[in-house]
Design an enzyme around this catalytic site. Structure first.
Site, PDB file in Angstrom:
ATOM      1  CG  HIS A 188      -1.861   1.114   1.306  1.00 11.44           C
ATOM      2  ND1 HIS A 188      -1.520   2.348   1.811  1.00 11.44           N
ATOM      3  CD2 HIS A 188      -3.156   1.195   0.908  1.00 11.44           C
ATOM      4  CE1 HIS A 188      -2.567   3.150   1.739  1.00 11.44           C
ATOM      5  NE2 HIS A 188      -3.568   2.480   1.195  1.00 11.44           N
ATOM      6  CG  ASP A 314      -8.353   4.155  -1.098  1.00 12.75           C
ATOM      7  OD1 ASP A 314      -7.891   3.712  -0.032  1.00 12.75           O
ATOM      8  OD2 ASP A 314      -7.724   4.953  -1.813  1.00 12.75           O
TER       9      ASP A 314
END
Length: 351
Positions: A188, A314
């Site tokens: 990430h 997200d």
């Protein structure tokens, strides 16, 4: 933050969101102490978390509130947007901003807490375990514990750790453990490292608008060109945000890697067993987190393969139920849409 205006349609697949952030309140206390003490020289962290933790805007309040909630607030948002399950991961930079001992200890605590939270809502949540790359041997042990004892489904690494990248062989016990336990690493974004953030920060481009993708895309290329996948051929890495733009660079990456290796310009760029695009297709899966854009999704499916592209929202950084409806309406076969929303995630994360 956007609210749902119309009910989300019923569909013949589950909507599994694969890059959804959370943050234990205890971690925010550690972040606050780091900020107050100015104990870490990290312009990206200080800028981003200084804003979120002191901001009074609706966005800042929504993010701080939603990150900490694994109950009513989050479940209501999931219901409003039609999300059946979230795969939870410790928000960036996770424990990687902490000193080594604190990071090792808090990763264990966070993983225990996450497993308990998932047990309360096992049909709605799954999770990725946090590790402290500051101590690679400890990280490898925590992967074993998190997978075999806690039932977590993968590993979250929030890109660089104090400006160091995973292509350094000292971090490779993390890759070895993930491959051995057959779980993916979700790489990430983090705010760009100290060496690259300057020009981005000057124009407000250091965050999700651009800097995150630039930093993480570079990290993936460092991993590939260092030969990590030649050493660990069964390793799987997941990256978000439509592959941090890498699918659109594949032709040039292959061409210029071959040309650069042939030129003998860099000691650090040596021949690989396969092309960069081959590793992207075989060892990398991508999610569309934050990119609810049909043309980009279809292009990535075309060049990487229909089985390599998964859905993500997200949350809570990007929460807009209308985006879910738009992706439900993509011009795509029912079979391929089910792979995108459901079965690819079930396969990759062994749900």
């Amino acid at each position: 933050m956007a609210e749902a205006n119309t009910p989300i349609a019923k569909v013949n697949y589950l909507r599994i969101a694969t890059e959804e952030a959370y943050c234990p309140p205890e971690m925010l206390k550690i972040y606050r102490k780091i900020l107050d003490d100015r104990s870490v020289d990290d312009p990206g962290f200080n800028t981003m978390w200084g804003f979120y933790m002191s901001g009074t805007s609706a966005r800042a309040r929504h993010i701080i509130t939603s990150l900490q909630d694994l109950g009513e607030v989050r479940l209501n948002h999931m219901n409003e947007s039609g999300i059946d399950k979230q795969i939870l991961a410790l928000t960036s930079p996770g424990v990687q901003i902490m000193d080594r001992d604190t990071a090792v200890s808090f990763a264990i605590t966070a993983n225990d807490q996450l497993a308990e939270d998932i047990a309360r809502n096992p049909t709605r949540f799954a999770g990725l375990l946090a590790v402290a790359p500051q101590d690679p041997a400890s990280a490898a042990r925590e992967i074993q514990r998190g997978v075999t004892k806690l039932g977590l489904k993968g590993v979250i690494v929030n890109s660089h750790t104090h400006n160091e990248y995973l292509d350094d062989p000292k971090f490779w016990p993390i890759f070895e453990a993930a491959e051995a336990h057959d779980v993916p690493i979700y790489l990430h974004p983090n705010t760009p490292s100290k060496g690259m953030i300057g020009p981005l920060l000057e124009r407000g481009l250091d965050g999700a608008i651009f800097g995150f993708g630039v930093e993480t895309g570079m990290h993936v290329l460092r991993i590939i060109t260092a030969g990590v996948f030649d050493r660990f051929p069964k390793l799987k890495i997941v990256i978000g945000h439509m592959g941090e733009a890498l699918p659109y660079w594949l032709f040039r990456l292959d061409y210029m890697h071959k040309a650069t290796v042939a030129s003998n310009r860099y000691d650090t760029m040596r021949p690989l067993q396969r092309k960069i695009s081959d590793y992207m297709r075989d060892n990398i899966c991508i999610t569309n987190s934050g990119v609810a854009w049909e043309p980009a999704i279809k292009f990535s499916q075309q060049v990487l393969g229909i089985d390599q592209v998964m859905y993500a929202m997200d949350y809570p950084y990007q929460y807009d139920p209308t985006e879910v409806a738009a992706l439900d309406n993509m011009a795509m076969s029912d079979e391929d849409k089910k792979k995108f929303f459901q079965t690819n995630a079930e396969r990759v994360f062994k749900l």
